[in-house]
Design a protein around this motif. Structure first.
Motif, mmCIF file in Angstrom:
data_model
loop_
_atom_site.group_PDB
_atom_site.id
_atom_site.type_symbol
_atom_site.label_atom_id
_atom_site.label_comp_id
_atom_site.label_asym_id
_atom_site.label_seq_id
_atom_site.Cartn_x
_atom_site.Cartn_y
_atom_site.Cartn_z
ATOM 1 N N THR A 21 0.840 -1.199 0.000
ATOM 2 C CA THR A 21 0.000 0.000 0.000
ATOM 3 C C THR A 21 0.872 1.245 0.000
ATOM 4 O OG1 THR A 21 -0.104 0.003 2.421
ATOM 5 C CG2 THR A 21 -1.861 -1.168 1.239
ATOM 6 N N GLU A 22 0.323 2.373 -0.572
ATOM 7 C CA GLU A 22 1.049 3.640 -0.612
ATOM 8 C C GLU A 22 0.510 4.542 0.484
ATOM 9 O OE1 GLU A 22 0.404 5.163 -4.475
ATOM 10 O OE2 GLU A 22 1.369 3.498 -5.516
ATOM 11 N N SER A 23 1.411 5.126 1.211
ATOM 12 C CA SER A 23 1.023 6.021 2.296
ATOM 13 C C SER A 23 1.560 7.420 2.031
ATOM 14 C CB SER A 23 1.573 5.492 3.639
ATOM 15 O OG SER A 23 2.995 5.537 3.630
ATOM 16 N N THR A 25 3.564 8.943 3.885
ATOM 17 C CA THR A 25 4.996 8.921 4.198
ATOM 18 C C THR A 25 5.807 8.498 2.984
ATOM 19 O OG1 THR A 25 4.488 8.361 6.499
ATOM 20 C CG2 THR A 25 6.736 7.949 5.744
ATOM 21 N N ASP A 26 5.261 7.529 2.211
ATOM 22 C CA ASP A 26 5.957 7.083 1.010
ATOM 23 C C ASP A 26 6.064 8.221 -0.012
ATOM 24 O OD1 ASP A 26 6.164 4.547 2.083
ATOM 25 O OD2 ASP A 26 4.228 3.928 1.247
#
Length: 407
Positions: A21-23, A25-26
């Motif tokens: 998953t992409e957050s 923070t990423d």
């Protein structure tokens, strides 16, 4: 049954822990890497090899024609431009650090071509705004879609007004760069009309796009507009034609009524008013002359002549033939009118009844019996048909030229 329960429990607990998953923070980590770690500089063209030209694809999505001002010779349109290019300094590997495949960046934070509308009417400004974002993918592909209200110059050809077509160009150029540094190419779409809203006064009949073949990096979008002439036909052309017909019928009004001169002057003033209205609708230049303006000038000039003839006839009608004999010039009007009105009803004269002396005496008696009122009536007959033919020919010829010439 126990084995099925164990399998479901495994999928609900173990498997989600392995889903990528992409957050936020990423995304933040990726932006830090691109703009801080890699020290991205928007002042540098987005190519590692600076000897090459940045290839930019450009399309124009037309939304509406807001206004076309013939007086100022300007075209106001709204829509958005689509720019696509590759920024080699904005490439990344999505597999590293669970990075996203695409991000959105404010347009002023990255390099973009300083494309502007070259033939702007009032102000020379850049495209887009600071609150607009660009879309960037992991392979460095950049999409920039600035929405604009564009006001450009457009030379107007009024020859066939109101059946005219106007061809307007919007010239976009990378102002600071030559074609060796930034090359703007016409996109696959050119002028896109999927969101276009039809204008009430102009019909968009054709669009085209082309690139320049010079050292300048520029793309031209051409819009061909055809005027919707229904308003002008009803409110200008038909009233003018009817007024020209009324001007012809001046000679139907009897000279003894005393109202002919005032009637002719009234019709002339009405034509002058319409000439003023047309002049206000057309741009103030001398490069082209409208056929409608020529028609109005011809009709107005003929109406002026009719006013003069009415005044002359009013003067002739009060003459006394005993004190002012009718000369051969005015007798010619009588004979011409008699020829066209009584040609079929004349009786042939037999050779026995004809003699030169009797014919001459009869001609003298006829001339003595003619009054000035009869002369004026004969002039009315000739002037009426002359005016009718002149008005009809001018209306048909100039109308055909205006309609067919615009096609």
């Amino acid at each position: 049954m126990d084995s099925l329960f164990v399998t479901v429990l495994f999928l609900l607990t173990v498997l989600p822990a392995n889903v990528s998953t992409e957050s936020g923070t990423d995304v933040n980590t990726l932006l830090t890497q691109l703009f801080t770690t890699n020290n991205y500089n928007k002042k540098i063209r987005p190519l590692t090899d600076q000897t090459q030209a940045v290839q930019i694809s450009m399309d124009f999505f037309l939304n509406a024609i807001i206004d076309f001002d013939e007086q100022d010779e300007s075209l106001k349109t709204s829509g958005y431009l689509s720019f696509i290019w590759i920024d080699e300094y904005l490439e990344w590997d999505p597999a590293l650090h669970n990075s996203p495949t695409e991000i959105f960046i404010p347009q002023d934070d990255i390099w973009k071509p300083d494309v502007s509308l070259r033939n702007a009417f009032k102000s020379f400004t850049g495209l887009g705004s600071s609150y607009l974002n660009v879309r960037v993918t992991s392979d460095g592909l950049v999409w920039w879609n600035p929405f604009q209200v564009l006001q450009s110059t457009c030379a107007v050809d009024i020859t066939y007004f109101p059946f005219d077509k106007q061809k307007c160009e919007l010239k976009f150029t990378a102002w600071s760069y030559s074609k060796a540094e930034v090359e703007i190419n016409m996109g696959s779409r050119g002028v896109e009309l999927e969101d276009y809203i039809e204008n009430s006064a102009w019909k968009l009949v054709d669009t085209s796009a082309r690139e320049t073949n010079t050292e300048e990096a520029a793309v031209y979008f051409t819009l061909t507009l055809k005027r919707k002439s229904g308003f002008y036909i009803i409110n200008v052309i038909i009233p003018v034609v009817l007024l020209s017909v009324l001007s012809v019928f001046t000679f139907i009004l009897p000279i003894t009524s005393g109202e002919r001169a005032s009637y002719a002057v009234t019709v002339f003033l009405a034509l002058a008013v319409f000439l003023t209205i047309i002049a206000d609708e057309l741009p103030k230049n001398s490069e082209n002359t409208s056929i409608l303006a020529i028609y109005l000038m011809l009709v107005s000039s003929w109406s002026t002549l009719i006013v003069v003839l009415c005044l002359v006839e009013s003067r002739l009608a009060i003459r006394d033939e005993n004190r002012t004999p009718i000369n051969f010039v005015f007798m010619a009007f009588v004979k011409v009118a008699d020829f066209f009105t009584c040609k079929k009803c004349k009786k042939s004269v037999s050779p026995k009844e004809f003699s030169p002396k009797s014919s001459l005496r009869k001609g003298l008696d006829v001339e003595k019996s003619v009054t000035w009122i009869q002369v004026v009536n004969s002039m009315d007959f000739i002037f009426f048909w002359t005016s009718f033919i002149f008005t009809f020919v001018c209306t048909v010829i100039l109308g055909a030229l205006a309609v067919n010439g615009a096609k």
